[in-house]
Design a protein around this motif. Sequence first.
Motif, mmCIF file in Angstrom:
data_model
loop_
_atom_site.group_PDB
_atom_site.id
_atom_site.type_symbol
_atom_site.label_atom_id
_atom_site.label_comp_id
_atom_site.label_asym_id
_atom_site.label_seq_id
_atom_site.Cartn_x
_atom_site.Cartn_y
_atom_site.Cartn_z
ATOM 1 N N ALA A 65 8.411 4.800 7.981
ATOM 2 C CA ALA A 65 7.738 5.099 6.721
ATOM 3 C C ALA A 65 7.401 6.576 6.644
ATOM 4 C CB ALA A 65 6.463 4.271 6.599
ATOM 5 N N GLY A 66 7.415 7.094 5.424
ATOM 6 C CA GLY A 66 7.048 8.477 5.178
ATOM 7 C C GLY A 66 5.964 8.555 4.129
ATOM 8 N N VAL A 67 5.401 9.732 3.969
ATOM 9 C CA VAL A 67 4.368 9.952 2.962
ATOM 10 C C VAL A 67 4.932 9.616 1.582
ATOM 11 C CG1 VAL A 67 2.919 11.708 1.867
ATOM 12 C CG2 VAL A 67 3.213 11.708 4.354
ATOM 13 N N GLY A 68 4.177 8.835 0.832
ATOM 14 C CA GLY A 68 4.583 8.427 -0.511
ATOM 15 C C GLY A 68 5.286 7.083 -0.553
ATOM 16 N N VAL B 126 0.852 -1.183 0.000
ATOM 17 C CA VAL B 126 0.000 0.000 0.000
ATOM 18 C C VAL B 126 0.889 1.234 0.000
ATOM 19 C CG1 VAL B 126 -1.892 -1.187 1.196
ATOM 20 C CG2 VAL B 126 -0.163 0.034 2.525
ATOM 21 N N ILE B 127 0.306 2.389 -0.287
ATOM 22 C CA ILE B 127 1.067 3.642 -0.326
ATOM 23 C C ILE B 127 0.624 4.535 0.827
ATOM 24 C CG2 ILE B 127 1.578 5.719 -1.665
ATOM 25 C CD1 ILE B 127 1.077 4.001 -4.186
ATOM 26 N N VAL B 128 1.587 5.075 1.552
ATOM 27 C CA VAL B 128 1.300 5.966 2.673
ATOM 28 C C VAL B 128 0.818 7.310 2.123
ATOM 29 C CG1 VAL B 128 2.243 7.161 4.682
ATOM 30 C CG2 VAL B 128 3.040 4.851 4.119
ATOM 31 N N MET B 129 -0.390 7.704 2.514
ATOM 32 C CA MET B 129 -0.980 8.969 2.064
ATOM 33 C C MET B 129 -0.707 10.092 3.071
ATOM 34 S SD MET B 129 -2.076 7.955 -0.750
ATOM 35 C CE MET B 129 -2.870 9.428 -1.295
ATOM 36 N N VAL C 173 8.963 -1.100 1.284
ATOM 37 C CA VAL C 173 9.463 -1.769 0.085
ATOM 38 C C VAL C 173 9.790 -0.802 -1.045
ATOM 39 C CG1 VAL C 173 8.407 -3.993 0.618
ATOM 40 C CG2 VAL C 173 7.127 -2.310 -0.692
ATOM 41 N N GLY C 174 9.453 0.461 -0.857
ATOM 42 C CA GLY C 174 9.758 1.458 -1.880
ATOM 43 C C GLY C 174 9.648 2.857 -1.302
ATOM 44 N N ALA C 175 10.695 3.636 -1.509
ATOM 45 C CA ALA C 175 10.677 5.012 -1.029
ATOM 46 C C ALA C 175 9.837 5.859 -1.955
ATOM 47 C CB ALA C 175 12.089 5.570 -0.942
ATOM 48 N N GLY C 176 9.039 6.712 -1.361
ATOM 49 C CA GLY C 176 8.188 7.613 -2.146
ATOM 50 C C GLY C 176 8.946 8.811 -2.641
ATOM 51 N N THR C 177 8.323 9.561 -3.497
ATOM 52 C CA THR C 177 8.934 10.769 -4.030
ATOM 53 C C THR C 177 8.241 12.024 -3.531
ATOM 54 O OG1 THR C 177 7.544 10.655 -5.992
ATOM 55 C CG2 THR C 177 9.729 9.632 -6.128
ATOM 56 N N MET C 178 7.172 11.857 -2.749
ATOM 57 C CA MET C 178 6.450 13.018 -2.248
ATOM 58 C C MET C 178 7.324 13.777 -1.259
ATOM 59 S SD MET C 178 2.715 11.358 -1.766
ATOM 60 C CE MET C 178 1.721 12.815 -1.966
#
Length: 74
Positions: free
Chosen positions: A48-51, A19-22, A65-70
């Motif tokens: 975890a951070g947003v995105g 899932v993606i952190v909003m 499992v994946g760093a966001g870009t937000m």
Amino acid sequence: MSECGDGVCITCSDRAVEVIVMRLLEDQMAVVDTGAGEETVSVALVSAGVGDTILVHAREAIAVVGAGTMGAGP
């Protein structure tokens, strides 16, 4: 908010899902996008951070499992 099918929430099923952190909430909780709606999960065990894409099982994040870009800078 929660999108449950047949009385089972996506993040509470017998499998881990990505899932993606909003947005981050107080008390080490986060609102995530499941692809079928939003759910609130615990992020107490991960950083975890947003995105970010996180792996969730039983409403508990167990891995990033994946760093966001937000909000990412240059």
